[in-house]
Design an enzyme around this catalytic site. Structure first.
Site, PDB file in Angstrom:
ATOM      1  N   CYS A   1       3.833  -6.715   0.869  1.00  0.00           N
ATOM      2  CA  CYS A   1       4.136  -5.371   0.389  1.00  0.00           C
ATOM      3  C   CYS A   1       5.628  -5.119   0.519  1.00  0.00           C
ATOM      4  CB  CYS A   1       3.353  -4.340   1.200  1.00  0.00           C
ATOM      5  SG  CYS A   1       3.578  -2.648   0.632  1.00  0.00           S
TER       6      CYS A   1
ATOM      7  N   HIS B   1      -2.047   2.659  -1.965  1.00  0.00           N
ATOM      8  CA  HIS B   1      -0.817   3.402  -1.640  1.00  0.00           C
ATOM      9  C   HIS B   1      -0.945   4.880  -2.011  1.00  0.00           C
ATOM     10  CE1 HIS B   1       2.060   0.582  -0.064  1.00  0.00           C
ATOM     11  NE2 HIS B   1       1.844  -0.277  -1.052  1.00  0.00           N
TER      12      HIS B   1
ATOM     13  N   HIS C   1      -4.376  -2.839  -4.417  1.00  0.00           N
ATOM     14  CA  HIS C   1      -3.294  -2.684  -3.440  1.00  0.00           C
ATOM     15  C   HIS C   1      -2.479  -1.423  -3.743  1.00  0.00           C
ATOM     16  CE1 HIS C   1       0.047  -4.400  -0.864  1.00  0.00           C
ATOM     17  NE2 HIS C   1       0.707  -3.521  -1.583  1.00  0.00           N
ATOM     18  N   GLU C   2      -2.079  -1.264  -5.004  1.00  0.00           N
ATOM     19  CA  GLU C   2      -1.270  -0.098  -5.384  1.00  0.00           C
ATOM     20  C   GLU C   2      -2.095   1.183  -5.311  1.00  0.00           C
ATOM     21  OE1 GLU C   2       1.767  -0.644  -5.314  1.00  0.00           O
ATOM     22  OE2 GLU C   2       1.702  -2.799  -5.592  1.00  0.00           O
TER      23      GLU C   2
END
Length: 177
Positions: free
Chosen positions: A101, A147, A143-144
């Protein structure tokens, strides 16, 4: 013209906050943010970046898979802005793969993610998109997406033994494949 934006690091409280929806996709500030995010992720050798990583609490991220020094086997695709994204469905199958990351430099983790996901998002032109994503690109999306909810990949590793340094990742994983 696109500008590079400083990437927040783990420990900055904004990384753990939940992002809010984008109301006006056509707003000049949102369009500029998209261009700046694309420039920033390419410059940083990332394959994705979310608005919260640059201190913008908006439900917006870029998926920009391409081979680079951090991900030499990444598939090539055009950078794609995904606004107000959501996961509609996912496979039962999960796969553990290494992730890094831009907010946590120097660390990699072995993270379980769904292998196949069906997603919806609005593109930068205001059009609703529906796609099935698989494998590496599905991993980037998840993953994004995390966030946007204040979650980072190290929250998802199953054991601290699944965390290694970038240097060891390059030696063990990249150079031994």
């Amino acid at each position: 013209m696109a500008d590079l934006i400083p990437i927040m690091q783990l420990g900055n409280p904004i990384i753990r906050q939940k992002a809010t929806g984008v109301d006006n996709i056509h707003d000049e500030k949102i369009q500029k943010l998209i261009d700046d995010l694309i420039a920033t992720v390419i410059h940083a050798n990332g394959v994705g970046i979310a608005a919260p990583q640059v201190a913008e609490q908006k439900r917006l991220f870029i998926v920009a898979s391409r081979p680079n020094p951090r991900y030499p086997k990444a598939p090539t695709m055009e950078p794609n802005a995904m606004i107000n994204p959501r996961i509609v469905s996912h496979s039962a199958e999960t796969v553990k793969e290494w992730e890094g990351c831009l907010c946590i430099p120097g660390i990699r983790g072995l993270v379980p993610r769904y292998r196949v996901i069906e997603v919806e998002y609005t593109d930068r032109y205001g059009k609703l998109q529906k796609q099935e994503l698989t494998d590496f690109v599905a991993r980037i999306f998840q993953h994004e997406y995390d966030h946007l909810d204040g979650i980072v990949f190290i929250d998802r590793v199953e054991s601290t033994h699944d965390i290694i340094t970038e240097q060891e990742y390059q030696k063990q994983v990249i150079n031994n494949t």
